[in-house]
Design a protein around this motif. Structure first.
Motif, PDB file in Angstrom:
ATOM      1  N   MET A  63      80.853  27.509  17.867  1.00  0.00           N
ATOM      2  CA  MET A  63      81.262  27.907  19.207  1.00  0.00           C
ATOM      3  C   MET A  63      82.779  27.906  19.328  1.00  0.00           C
ATOM      4  O   MET A  63      83.374  28.841  19.862  1.00  0.00           O
ATOM      5  N   GLN A  64      83.416  26.857  18.809  1.00  0.00           N
ATOM      6  CA  GLN A  64      84.873  26.829  18.888  1.00  0.00           C
ATOM      7  C   GLN A  64      85.501  27.894  17.995  1.00  0.00           C
ATOM      8  O   GLN A  64      86.488  28.516  18.366  1.00  0.00           O
ATOM      9  N   GLU A  65      84.923  28.127  16.831  1.00  0.00           N
ATOM     10  CA  GLU A  65      85.441  29.177  15.950  1.00  0.00           C
ATOM     11  C   GLU A  65      85.346  30.542  16.628  1.00  0.00           C
ATOM     12  O   GLU A  65      86.230  31.373  16.491  1.00  0.00           O
ATOM     13  N   THR A  66      84.280  30.773  17.361  1.00  0.00           N
ATOM     14  CA  THR A  66      84.051  32.057  18.010  1.00  0.00           C
ATOM     15  C   THR A  66      84.856  32.209  19.297  1.00  0.00           C
ATOM     16  O   THR A  66      85.455  33.255  19.545  1.00  0.00           O
ATOM     17  N   ARG A  67      84.885  31.151  20.112  1.00  0.00           N
ATOM     18  CA  ARG A  67      85.510  31.248  21.442  1.00  0.00           C
ATOM     19  C   ARG A  67      86.911  30.656  21.512  1.00  0.00           C
ATOM     20  O   ARG A  67      87.611  30.842  22.491  1.00  0.00           O
ATOM     21  N   TRP A  71      86.916  27.337  24.833  1.00  0.00           N
ATOM     22  CA  TRP A  71      85.502  27.627  24.584  1.00  0.00           C
ATOM     23  C   TRP A  71      84.639  27.575  25.844  1.00  0.00           C
ATOM     24  O   TRP A  71      83.554  28.135  25.874  1.00  0.00           O
ATOM     25  N   GLN A  72      85.124  26.908  26.887  1.00  0.00           N
ATOM     26  CA  GLN A  72      84.314  26.757  28.097  1.00  0.00           C
ATOM     27  C   GLN A  72      84.011  28.120  28.725  1.00  0.00           C
ATOM     28  O   GLN A  72      84.811  29.044  28.653  1.00  0.00           O
ATOM     29  N   ALA A  73      82.850  28.213  29.347  1.00  0.00           N
ATOM     30  CA  ALA A  73      82.454  29.444  30.037  1.00  0.00           C
ATOM     31  C   ALA A  73      83.153  29.524  31.388  1.00  0.00           C
ATOM     32  O   ALA A  73      83.301  28.527  32.084  1.00  0.00           O
ATOM     33  N   SER A  74      83.534  30.734  31.761  1.00  0.00           N
ATOM     34  CA  SER A  74      84.121  30.956  33.084  1.00  0.00           C
ATOM     35  C   SER A  74      83.009  30.950  34.131  1.00  0.00           C
ATOM     36  O   SER A  74      81.820  31.061  33.802  1.00  0.00           O
ATOM     37  N   ASP A  75      83.395  30.842  35.385  1.00  0.00           N
ATOM     38  CA  ASP A  75      82.402  30.897  36.465  1.00  0.00           C
ATOM     39  C   ASP A  75      81.603  32.193  36.400  1.00  0.00           C
ATOM     40  O   ASP A  75      80.385  32.206  36.598  1.00  0.00           O
ATOM     41  N   GLU A  76      82.285  33.281  36.093  1.00  0.00           N
ATOM     42  CA  GLU A  76      81.613  34.583  36.001  1.00  0.00           C
ATOM     43  C   GLU A  76      80.604  34.595  34.855  1.00  0.00           C
ATOM     44  O   GLU A  76      79.488  35.112  35.002  1.00  0.00           O
TER      45      GLU A  76
END
Length: 88
Positions: A63-67, A71-76
């Motif tokens: 997940m960290q490699e990709t994002r 890495w956290q998701a936005s509200d949207e």
């Protein structure tokens, strides 16, 4: 035919080997916050990851490699996920 990969007992060692291939050091430590009383920790010079099992640990690294560091998701992104799949 598609190949299939399912989280099962035979994925533990390959997950460990994939983490090592990424240059991470891996230890298993006691933890008061897990059901098993143990937690897996992988780290490099900049980041530490921890999870109850090696497949989940590899997922955090991926997940960290990709994002990236954000890495956290936005509200949207969260709203879009729940609109598509519902509340867990």
């Amino acid at each position: 035919m598609k190949s299939q990969l399912t989280n099962a007992g035979n994925t533990i060692v390959p997950a460990y080997l994939a983490l090592l291939a990424r240059g991470l050091s891996i230890v298993k430590e006691p933890s008061a916050f897990t059901e098993s009383g143990m937690i897996w920790v992988a780290e490099d010079t900049t980041t530490q990851f921890s999870a109850e099992d090696l497949v989940t640990l590899l997922g955090l690294v991926a997940m960290q490699e990709t994002r990236g560091a954000g890495w956290q998701a936005s509200d949207e992104e969260i709203e879009s996920f729940f609109a598509k799949y519902g509340v867990p």
